[in-house]
Write an enzyme that holds these catalytic residues in place. Sequence first.
Site, short mmCIF file in Angstrom:
data_model
loop_
_atom_site.label_atom_id
_atom_site.label_comp_id
_atom_site.label_asym_id
_atom_site.label_seq_id
_atom_site.Cartn_x
_atom_site.Cartn_y
_atom_site.Cartn_z
CB CYS A 195 8.39 12.47 -10.59
SG CYS A 195 8.56 11.70 -9.01
CE LYS A 209 4.81 3.38 -21.06
NZ LYS A 209 4.35 2.03 -21.35
C1 G6P Z 1 8.81 -0.57 -16.02
C2 G6P Z 1 7.48 -0.68 -16.76
C3 G6P Z 1 7.50 -1.89 -17.69
C4 G6P Z 1 8.70 -1.79 -18.63
C5 G6P Z 1 10.02 -1.66 -17.86
C6 G6P Z 1 11.17 -1.35 -18.78
O1 G6P Z 1 8.95 -1.57 -15.10
O2 G6P Z 1 6.41 -0.79 -15.84
O3 G6P Z 1 6.31 -1.91 -18.46
O4 G6P Z 1 8.75 -2.93 -19.44
O5 G6P Z 1 9.92 -0.57 -16.93
O6 G6P Z 1 10.95 -0.10 -19.37
P1 G6P Z 1 11.68 0.41 -20.68
O7 G6P Z 1 11.16 1.80 -20.87
O8 G6P Z 1 13.15 0.37 -20.41
O9 G6P Z 1 11.28 -0.49 -21.79
#
Ligand code: G6P
Length: 635
Positions: A23, A630
């Site tokens: 969001c 994201k």
């Molecule tokens: C989400 C995103 C992934 C990412 C994961 C962990 O699922 O779509 O691309 O690897 O979160 O995110 P972080 O910000 O903790 O690396």
Amino acid sequence: MKVRFFIIVLLFTCFYSPIINPCSIVAFIGNVLCKVRLLTKELPRLEYRGYDSAGFACHDVVTNDIVVLKKPGKLDVLKELALKSPCDGYAAIGHTRWATHGGATEVNAHPHVSEDGKLVLVHNGVIENHYQIKQQLIKQGVQFRSETDTEVMTQLLAKCIEKAGDLKKGVLACVKQLKGACSCVALHKDFPDMLIVVRQRSPLCIGLAKDGMHVASDFLAFADKTDTVFFMPESSIAFVKAESINAFDYDGNALPIELKQVHLQPSAYEKLDHDHFMLKEIYEQRVAIERTVAYYNSLGDDLWDLLGLTKEQVENLKSMNLFGCGTSWHAARIGQFFFESIADLPTAVHLASEFRYMKFFAPKNSLFVAISQSGETADTLELIRYFKEQDAHVITLTNSPMSSMVRETDGHLLLKAGPEIAVASTKAFSTQLTGLYWLAHRIALQKGLIDELEMRQAEHDLCYAAQVLEKTIEQYKIDIISDAAYYAQFQRIMYLGRHVSYPFALEGALKLKEISYIFAQGYPAGELKHGSIALIDEHTPIVLFSHQDPIIYQKLISNAQEVKARKGHLVSFVFEGQDELIALSDKVYIIPRVAPLLEPLAMTGVMQFFAYQIALVLGRDIDKPRNLAKAVTVE
Ligand code: G6P
């Protein structure tokens, strides 16, 4: 602009990376009409955070009333409606949503409006006690229209302001009742010259620009307007006017407005001439890795202060614990090999979303590393809290200097990837590998296991692997583009690896499935014969990531033969001189040899580019794949 408030100017220059939650909120109050800017500049920059629906509201200069527009679907749908509408204002709020409570419908979209029509609010977070508050409000006769937790906050805030008869008292009475993440911005009919802002858990910042005050979940939204930013402290409220900010803690005490100077080049948040942010970010990796290495090299002994460790503690380290989610977990799995091989430290890797249900045997003299691009992922944050309750020393390896993880851990090591906008992680992954490899060497140096020369060699090896990453994309670009249509027709693709290339296979499969929606599975090559081999036929291409170690390589050849014997189509990432595997493969990408353990880093560019091109052929929304966000701030 004359600024009439108490300012502590804290000059601070950093390479800014965004703080991300599903969001996004943007808002403005100032001396220009702002609808077009909010909808065409600020919200699009934050849309990667969530894109199930979008909404806008303003104190309309024509009708002298608050006008609300919202639509399910991507921001473009709302934009079309809103840009045709005559409404506009000097004070407005905007939102894109990643649905948590209630489906992606118009009624659930933000902004939400209180029953008396006076308060209009956009929110980022999840209100944990929304159900209990909703029941109380229903008893008082409030009728709800949506299924969202946000509407609960909207109704409560409106009631509290009405009951208190005083804006500040009303807002404070409301926020004290809410549990969870309830950062929001609201417009109120009775206060047309003001934005009401609450920051609880999800980040919010206010930019001071010539044309007025810009509020957003992420500084990226207004980075072209101003460098001067007030990052709202945790659990604070603010009343923002065109030329002033009055901020308070939850006890009602006035807070100093500490301004930070944040410099961000437009090239960091614009696509430039690339079709997608993902492609731009794939190509940024060499520079990001080199910048990360140069930054670490410049730290000297300050590193230990940053990590909250004394040299003695480092020398006495007995083990490592790495944890994260998604791509960051894959980086942790690869990092395990670094700490064990380079620093002689037994290393455990935990999937943050699962570990809390397991029994924890607190090891002594262990370093816990939370790996996260965003620094905001809820599962990882909860595990940080869990480990800290057990007195563990927890640091974070993150791309987001202002994130919750930096605030809540005992120390941090930053990635210098720069803003990563595409949902699929690319340069964050490669800089995470860089950070883990470098840290393993730095700890080994401190423990006397390697010398300065070996440390410098490790830095050189990282930069060389980064060059290989970039050069191999250029080398195979045409090939991959022309082959993409062939691979795009398959229903499923399997990724295999061994040793360090097994977790890399997990990442390869994740990259493909999240952006192309082709079912892809990462699997340990040696396990193939124990079951999954049943899936192999001419309809299931196999992507195999080779290894430079001669023994592991030989085993991989056996696995490749098992695939070929069953008519599998074999795509191999091999290292120079691995002729036997080249001969067995239907398609090969030959990678120059790099330092042992940096193989995944060297193969990263081609692996990502391969997934990108397949998704492109399939016409997917590559930067904003369906159902994803994201960073996921819900458990
Ligand atoms: C989400 C995103 C992934 C990412 C994961 C962990 O699922 O779509 O691309 O690897 O979160 O995110 P972080 O910000 O903790 O690396």
